[in-house]
Design a protein around this motif. Sequence first.
Motif, PDB file in Angstrom:
ATOM      1  N   UNK A  33      26.824  18.191  11.093  1.00 13.95           N
ATOM      2  CA  UNK A  33      27.924  18.906  11.564  1.00 13.95           C
ATOM      3  C   UNK A  33      28.512  19.738  10.644  1.00 13.95           C
ATOM      4  N   UNK A  34      28.429  19.389   9.392  1.00  9.51           N
ATOM      5  CA  UNK A  34      28.817  20.138   8.374  1.00  9.51           C
ATOM      6  C   UNK A  34      27.953  21.243   8.171  1.00  9.51           C
ATOM      7  N   UNK A  35      26.813  20.966   8.161  1.00 13.64           N
ATOM      8  CA  UNK A  35      25.876  22.105   8.111  1.00 13.64           C
ATOM      9  C   UNK A  35      25.831  23.023   8.966  1.00 13.64           C
ATOM     10  N   UNK A  36      25.920  22.495  10.181  1.00 13.21           N
ATOM     11  CA  UNK A  36      26.126  23.668  11.446  1.00 13.21           C
ATOM     12  C   UNK A  36      27.207  24.522  11.281  1.00 13.21           C
ATOM     13  N   UNK A  37      28.481  23.805  11.254  1.00 13.41           N
ATOM     14  CA  UNK A  37      29.800  24.590  10.976  1.00 13.41           C
ATOM     15  C   UNK A  37      29.878  25.472   9.780  1.00 13.41           C
ATOM     16  N   UNK A  38      29.099  25.158   8.614  1.00 12.16           N
ATOM     17  CA  UNK A  38      29.031  26.099   7.467  1.00 12.16           C
ATOM     18  C   UNK A  38      28.120  27.202   7.705  1.00 12.16           C
ATOM     19  N   UNK A  39      27.017  27.053   8.583  1.00 16.79           N
ATOM     20  CA  UNK A  39      26.132  28.299   9.147  1.00 16.79           C
ATOM     21  C   UNK A  39      27.004  28.951   9.994  1.00 16.79           C
ATOM     22  N   UNK A  40      27.871  28.490  10.840  1.00 16.13           N
ATOM     23  CA  UNK A  40      28.686  29.101  12.030  1.00 16.13           C
ATOM     24  C   UNK A  40      29.549  29.918  11.423  1.00 16.13           C
ATOM     25  N   UNK A  41      30.337  29.333  10.317  1.00 16.81           N
ATOM     26  CA  UNK A  41      31.497  29.999   9.567  1.00 16.81           C
ATOM     27  C   UNK A  41      30.915  31.166   8.846  1.00 16.81           C
ATOM     28  N   UNK A  42      29.872  31.163   8.295  1.00 13.98           N
ATOM     29  CA  UNK A  42      29.292  32.145   7.557  1.00 13.98           C
ATOM     30  C   UNK A  42      28.871  33.430   8.350  1.00 13.98           C
TER      31      UNK A  42
END
Length: 176
Positions: free
Chosen positions: A69-78
């Motif tokens: 989830x952290x990986x997905x959110x970091x991709x989405x935030x960027x």
Amino acid sequence: MTIFILFISIIINVVSIFGIIILYMRQNRLIHVEQDQKKVLKDMEEMFSSYLIEMKDENEEFIKKVQSLNHRTSLNVSVNTDATEEEEVSNLDNHHGEERSFTAVMRNHAAKTYQSMMSKTDNTDVENPKIEFSTLPLEKQVFLLEKEGLTIEQIAQKLHKGKTEIELLLKFRQKM
């Protein structure tokens, strides 16, 4: 008179045999209770060990989910920095085909708030370099002391905080 003594002797023998039988039964009951307690103790140990193994497996699965989830959110935030949280949730739902939980939204919101707070404290240090060290937020004090080269124990001792609390602050900063 001999009949009377014989009668008393028989009664004493019957009472002593009855007493021996009662003591034997109590001893057997005590042995059975001890065996039952050993069995219950063994069952409890097995149950606790199975619970611990199950909890360990669940924790590992939870950690994997949080990391993904952290990986997905970091991709989405960027990719989508200007999107609102609601748009971000709908984009992730559409993109990944998964339902995003309320805690994930709140975690993302907390991360953004934390980043904005850290950027604000970084900007205030540049604008007003004469700020007193004790008035800074705890996170900033910890990071400044770490930059000075102090160990976690020294930082915890200087700020009168727990070693674990300082470690968590530093680890949280590294994750961001």
